[in-house]
Design an enzyme around this catalytic site. Structure first.
Site, short mmCIF file in Angstrom:
data_model
loop_
_atom_site.label_atom_id
_atom_site.label_comp_id
_atom_site.label_asym_id
_atom_site.label_seq_id
_atom_site.Cartn_x
_atom_site.Cartn_y
_atom_site.Cartn_z
N CYS A 125 48.52 22.04 83.79
CA CYS A 125 49.45 20.71 83.62
C CYS A 125 49.89 20.90 82.43
CB CYS A 125 48.34 19.40 83.05
SG CYS A 125 48.97 18.36 82.13
N CYS A 185 42.83 15.06 79.61
CA CYS A 185 41.59 16.31 80.68
C CYS A 185 41.32 16.93 79.86
CB CYS A 185 42.79 16.16 82.05
SG CYS A 185 43.38 14.87 82.80
N TYR A 225 25.80 -6.57 89.88
CA TYR A 225 26.95 -5.68 89.59
C TYR A 225 27.64 -5.82 89.94
CZ TYR A 225 23.72 -5.06 84.74
OH TYR A 225 23.57 -5.24 83.87
N CYS A 244 27.67 5.41 85.64
CA CYS A 244 29.12 6.40 85.45
C CYS A 244 28.39 6.87 84.09
CB CYS A 244 30.15 5.47 85.68
SG CYS A 244 30.31 3.98 84.29
#
Length: 377
Positions: free
Chosen positions: A3, A14, A240, A335
């Protein structure tokens, strides 16, 4: 993946940029194993890796610069705009639309919000795309006058950007670090963006939540459905439940599934998705997941519970309920592996028997992990 923004020091969002994707996966897998610790009989499946570039179906672009020369990307340490229109992790359908969005900002004379000066109108542009290239485009502004400016110039934008299926304006008048406000003004298109995910046709509302990576979301739902089908429970709760991905994937002949989600908008979208996807035996309720579970009697409790909580995890109350409930199995999608490990410590009566890292966020330290829990002997 390489990148130019990262190499030039313009964006370091990132944090793993430049590392080979297999190395990133190995780190994430090792991190999860370390957090969960040695568990006898725990089967680790190989991590799932999707595309390492162009995977983000949603872009949260901070608007900077001036209305004549707006930037779309992030802010630097001094609060000045850094343009990231060529970001390689964003879906190409979104990056292809950003030049038209920038031209629209100029045509409508939408003054970007300046954090140092605490002035300006346009704070963010939020863009979501589906696999068909259709867009949900949202302008986060500070006043009704800015909403009217968006409305006035919208026809020209739609002529240049016909793939913008839905356009809204979100009102965030306060001087605070927030992504969006509570008020959404619908300006164009249907109420929901269709989001095909495998065999499902989910529906996303402007302020609704959906997984950032559509390819990995599909794999996540498929993995969960495979474990559910193997256990063959007669009854399932999806706490959820969001827009319904896990609940709809878990449906089966003779099986009842109840999805519980606190957002009424998400529940309406999930009900519509059930009809679109031809899925029966699934119902959705707008309620707090913990309060719903605590209000149930042992006779009402299901054979299997699916939980996919926010990053903060389940919390003490829901963990306590699961510990004392009559539930026979838990499918936990997280997550944040750190809060997953914390929740497992709160539930000594449960143990993970299968686990798999799903690389939802390549180029970063973040990831999803799905685990199957059974009662400890």
């Amino acid at each position: 993946m390489e990148c130019s923004y990262f190499d030039a020091g313009r964006c370091r969002s990132c944090t793993l940029m430049g590392q080979p994707h297999p190395v990133q996966l190995g780190r994430k897998d090792a991190h999860t194993r370390e957090l969960l610790g040695p568990v006898p009989g725990l089967e680790w499946l190989a991590p799932f890796a999707g595309a390492e570039r162009g995977f983000r179906n949603r872009a949260k672009m901070v608007v900077g610069g001036s209305w004549r020369r707006p930037t779309l990307g992030i802010l630097d340490a001094e609060g000045h705009g850094v343009d990231l229109r060529g970001c390689g992790v964003i879906d190409p359908a979104i990056t292809a639309a950003l030049p038209a969005v920038a031209s629209f900002i100029t045509a409508a004379r939408l003054v970007p919000y300046s954090v140092p000066m605490r002035s300006g109108e346009l704070k963010h542009v939020l863009v979501t795309c589906n696999p068909d290239g259709q867009l949900l485009l949202r302008f986060v502004v500070r006043s009704e006058a800015a909403v009217e400016a968006v409305r006035k110039h919208l026809p020209a934008l739609l002529r240049r950007l016909p793939q913008a299926l839905i356009v809204t304006a979100n009102l965030l008048p306060e001087h605070k670090a927030a992504l969006e406000g509570e008020t959404e003004v619908h300006l164009h298109g249907p109420e929901t963006l269709p989001m095909p995910v495998g065999p499902l046709r989910l529906r996303l509302r402007p302020q609704g939540f959906f997984q950032t990576n559509t390819e990995v979301a599909d794999a996540l739902y498929r993995q969960g459905a495979a474990w559910v089908d193997e256990l063959a429970p007669a009854s399932v709760w999806d706490l959820y439940s969001g827009v319904g991905g896990f609940a709809l994937s878990s449906a089966g002949p003779g099986r009842t599934v109840v999805g519980v989600e606190i957002s009424p908008q998400a529940v309406e979208g999930a009900k519509a998705a059930a009809l679109d996807s031809g899925v029966s035996g699934v119902d959705f309720l707008a309620a707090d997941a913990t309060a719903f579970a605590e209000g149930s009697s042992p006779r009402e409790q299901p054979e299997l519970v699916i939980v996919n909580p926010p990053r903060r995890g389940l919390g003490e109350r829901l963990c306590s309920w699961l510990e004392s409930s009559s539930v026979g199995a838990i499918l936990y999608s997280s997550c944040n592996a750190e809060t997953l490990a914390e929740d497992l410590r709160r539930m000594p009566g449960w143990r993970p028997v299968r686990a798999r890292v799903m690389d939802m966020f390549p180029q970063t330290e973040h990831y999803e992990v799905i685990t199957l829990l059974e009662r400890a002997a």
